[in-house]
Design an enzyme around this catalytic site. Structure first.
Site, mmCIF file in Angstrom:
data_model
loop_
_atom_site.group_PDB
_atom_site.id
_atom_site.type_symbol
_atom_site.label_atom_id
_atom_site.label_comp_id
_atom_site.label_asym_id
_atom_site.label_seq_id
_atom_site.Cartn_x
_atom_site.Cartn_y
_atom_site.Cartn_z
ATOM 1 N N GLU A 95 -43.898 -33.634 -80.273
ATOM 2 C CA GLU A 95 -43.493 -34.868 -79.420
ATOM 3 C C GLU A 95 -42.871 -34.495 -78.213
ATOM 4 O OE1 GLU A 95 -40.989 -37.738 -81.610
ATOM 5 O OE2 GLU A 95 -41.385 -39.307 -80.149
ATOM 6 N N CYS A 113 -41.771 -41.671 -82.446
ATOM 7 C CA CYS A 113 -41.438 -42.881 -81.655
ATOM 8 C C CYS A 113 -42.093 -43.017 -80.141
ATOM 9 C CB CYS A 113 -39.992 -42.821 -81.545
ATOM 10 S SG CYS A 113 -38.988 -42.978 -82.917
ATOM 11 N N ASN A 163 -46.444 -44.860 -86.226
ATOM 12 C CA ASN A 163 -45.596 -43.982 -86.644
ATOM 13 C C ASN A 163 -44.842 -44.268 -87.871
ATOM 14 O OD1 ASN A 163 -44.206 -41.656 -86.442
ATOM 15 N ND2 ASN A 163 -42.705 -42.642 -84.960
ATOM 16 N N GLU A 164 -43.167 -44.711 -87.654
ATOM 17 C CA GLU A 164 -42.405 -45.086 -88.359
ATOM 18 C C GLU A 164 -42.444 -46.496 -88.357
ATOM 19 O OE1 GLU A 164 -39.018 -42.821 -87.691
ATOM 20 O OE2 GLU A 164 -39.417 -41.286 -88.899
#
Ligand code: AHR
Length: 656
Positions: A47, A241, A376-377
């Site tokens: 990332e 994120c 993602n989350e």
């Protein structure tokens, strides 16, 4: 009578315990091949956090090369007669500068770039300068390109210089290769107009000539090599994120990251102002390391690419506004992003425009993409509502692509408990689990996967790291506990298909999040203790689990196991067994390996990773301080006694 029975039971328990205290017998059933271990098992997760892309793995040394940062001169010092213009040759990056005669023979016009925390130059190394330029009035102009050391006490700050002639009023790309005359960690790049002409300059770029595999828009050699040396089975990208964005407009949009680098539009990096205690207002994404470069690097280091795409939800932690969620009936452009990405990776250039772009960029053959992660989350019912239409369309068009959903940001708890059953219902192939947890969690989670259902989605441990000892740092003990935890991952290879430590990279001056696996400044890098553990696993991944038990139970740091964790596998290609033992305790432990099914002498080796100091870590100045040590050994089967020193990770290789 009752009392007598109790005494007898206690006596039996004590006898048992003292037997364990003397020697731990590990039954390794070498004659029983267990579950296949997926080749993807140990991978990497990239990332753009901590200046991992621009300022890190991506080889570009110039910050804000296209003058597109909201503050157009951020990263630049401007002197003399310089104007900012916005009708340049690249529609998505329209800004450029016009440099003209300053009106004074002793005052020069030009710009100087500070790079990312400075520009690192190595004496004798070559650097490729490039610029798109024209003479707006026609004719000819000359620019001076200088590698500088602004902090020098010597007479001249520039230690290497070349002139580049610009001709005519058409935009053209000009290049020059400069050999650095000295080593400087915090240098600059200065571009100055010579004489009294006028020149328009756009996309001012500088790369080391020696990049990974020599690609011109390439990766920093030492950092890419560190990835290759991990032999990662899978490569998750680009986040994190970053995939979600602070808001939808700033989510990672892969379509902006492909095609000519000059025309990839800038995106904010959501990590520039996420933490007020680590504030980096100059952190943007150039997308120079985009999806083409990612697929290519995956191929070159032998990893399966695993892209993560926005599910139409901006960061659920940060953004609570209505506009942070795309209405479900307006998701089609987001779903198209997934479908088109699969075409970009795998499609036929003759019939699909995204596949044609891939071919035009230099890779006509497909990249053979097999996985996509969607979201993602994310969490809650809203995630399920958003995910469903993606799953429907991807399944219909690409039934062989494996879809990865998420179990949210936590390793357990309400969201996790809600999402796992939902992932089963929706038919995800894998579920991404994240755990940044303290030492106690890692010590207690050796059995985590032993009782997971054997059917349904597989686990992808997509982000994890031990954050311990009161500070989030790469100390040896954190790495040791990651090693301990991974024995349970390996033992449950029928449930866990892949695991990727996170985050991967950090610039020592530009981190927002730690611990991280690989650290660097502008010239040097080092591999953390966690890196060493990942590499030990990756190099001894094996092809099949081999059952290993102590008193009939997996060795997983249970209360009666003296801090020991262990797993075993067989590698068909190498024709050998690997037995991993982690002693997390304070004392050396004697272990008898009972290699059931083997006889006689076997050659092999033992690789041990140990540090004299639990807080110990590698550094830029001592990059090799903590590394595994390999020793050849000879193993006697069926039983062989070993002693595992306190706080040690040992891998035994036994030739069949
Ligand atoms: O790895 C850093 C961040 O941790 C990732 O972006 C996110 O997925 C997680 O919260």
């Amino acid at each position: 009578m009752k009392r007598q029975k109790l005494i007898m039971t206690l006596a039996t328990m004590l006898v048992g315990m003292s037997a364990w205290a003397q020697s731990h017998e590990f039954l390794v059933q070498t004659n029983k091949l267990g579950a296949p271990i997926p080749s993807t098992m140990y991978g990497i997760f990239f990332e753009d956090i901590n200046y991992a892309a621009d300022g890190g793995l991506y080889g570009e040394l110039v910050k804000n090369r296209s003058f597109e940062f909201p503050d157009h001169y951020m990263g630049w010092s401007v002197f003399g007669n310089v104007q900012l213009k916005n009708d340049g040759p690249f529609d998505k990056n329209p800004h450029y500068i016009r440099v003209g005669y300053s009106g004074h023979s002793d005052k020069f016009s030009g710009v100087e770039n500070e790079g990312y925390f400075g520009i690192g130059y190595e004496q004798g190394a070559e650097y490729r300068f490039s610029v798109w330029a024209r003479c707006p009035q026609g004719g000819r102009a000359t620019i001076r390109v200088m590698l500088c050391d602004p902090s020098t006490m010597e007479e001249r700050q520039q230690f290497t210089e070349q002139q580049v002639n610009i001709e005519g009023s058409e935009w053209k790309k000009y290049t020059a290769v400069l050999k650095a005359a000295k080593t400087v960690n915090k240098g600059t790049l200065r571009v100055m107009l010579r004489g009294n002409g006028q020149a328009d300059l756009e996309h001012i770029s500088l790369f080391p000539v020696k990049t990974w595999k020599g690609h011109e828009n390439g990766m920093r050699q030492d950092l890419a090599q560190a990835l290759a040396d991990l032999h990662p089975g899978v490569f998750r990208f680009p986040g994190g994120c970053i995939v979600e964005g602070t808001d939808l407009a700033t989510r990672y949009q892969w379509k902006n990251s492909v095609g000519p680098v000059e025309n990839r539009p800038l995106n904010e990096n959501r990590w520039h102002y996420t933490f007020d205690y680590r504030f980096f207002p100059d952190y943007y994404q150039s997308y120079g390391l985009g999806f083409y470069e990612y697929f290519l690097l995956s191929e070159e280091i032998g990893s399966e690419p695993l892209p993560v795409i926005s599910v139409g939800l901006a960061c659920q932690f940060q953004n609570h506004s209505e506009s942070a969620h795309v209405p479900v009936d307006e998701l089609q452009p987001y779903i198209d992003d997934v479908l088109d990405l699969i075409e970009f990776a795998n499609g036929d250039p003759a019939t699909n425009s995204w596949a044609k772009l891939r071919a035009d960029m230099g890779h006509p053959a497909p990249f053979n993409l097999k996985y996509v992660a969607i979201g993602n989350e994310q969490w809650g019912q809203t995630y399920i509502d958003h995910l469903q239409p993606f799953v429907d369309q991807v399944r219909k068009k690409y039934p062989n692509i494996k879809i990865i959903g998420t179990s949210g940001p936590n390793s357990e708890g309400e969201d996790f408990d809600f999402l796992w059953p939902e992932m089963r219902k929706i038919g995800a192939d894998l579920v991404d689990e994240h755990f940044y947890r303290p030492e106690t969690w890692f010590l207690q989670s050796g059995n985590r996967y032993d009782n997971y259902p054997r059917k349904g989605p597989k686990v992808f441990a997509g982000e994890y790291a031990c954050h311990g000892r009161g500070k989030k740092w790469n100390h040896f003990n954190a790495a040791l506990l990651e090693a301990a935890f991974l024995t349970g991952v390996e033992r449950n290879a029928d449930v866990v298909e892949m695991a990727t430590y996170a985050p991967l990279f950090a610039h020592v001056e530009g981190w927002q999040w730690r611990p991280d696996m690989i650290w660097y400044d502008n010239l040097r890098s080092f591999r953390s203790c966690s890196y060493q553990v990942q590499q030990m696993y990756s190099l001894t991944k094996g092809t099949n689990v081999v059952p290993l038990t102590m008193a009939g139970k997996p060795v997983a740091g249970n209360s009666d196991q003296d801090g020991l964790f262990a797993s075993a596998n067989f590698d068909k290609a190498a024709n050998c067994y690997y037995i991993k033992i982690v002693n997390t305790g304070d004392k050396a432990q004697d272990v008898t390996l009972n290699l059931k099914g083997m006889k006689g002498e076997h050659s092999g080796s033992v690789t041990t990773f140990h540090a004299d100091n639990l807080d110990g870590e590698n550094t830029l100045d001592q990059p090799h301080r903590y590394e595994p040590v390999v020793k050849p050994i000879s193993i006697t089967a069926p039983t062989h006694n070993v002693s595992i020193p306190a706080k040690t990770f040992a891998v035994y290789k036994i030739e069949k």
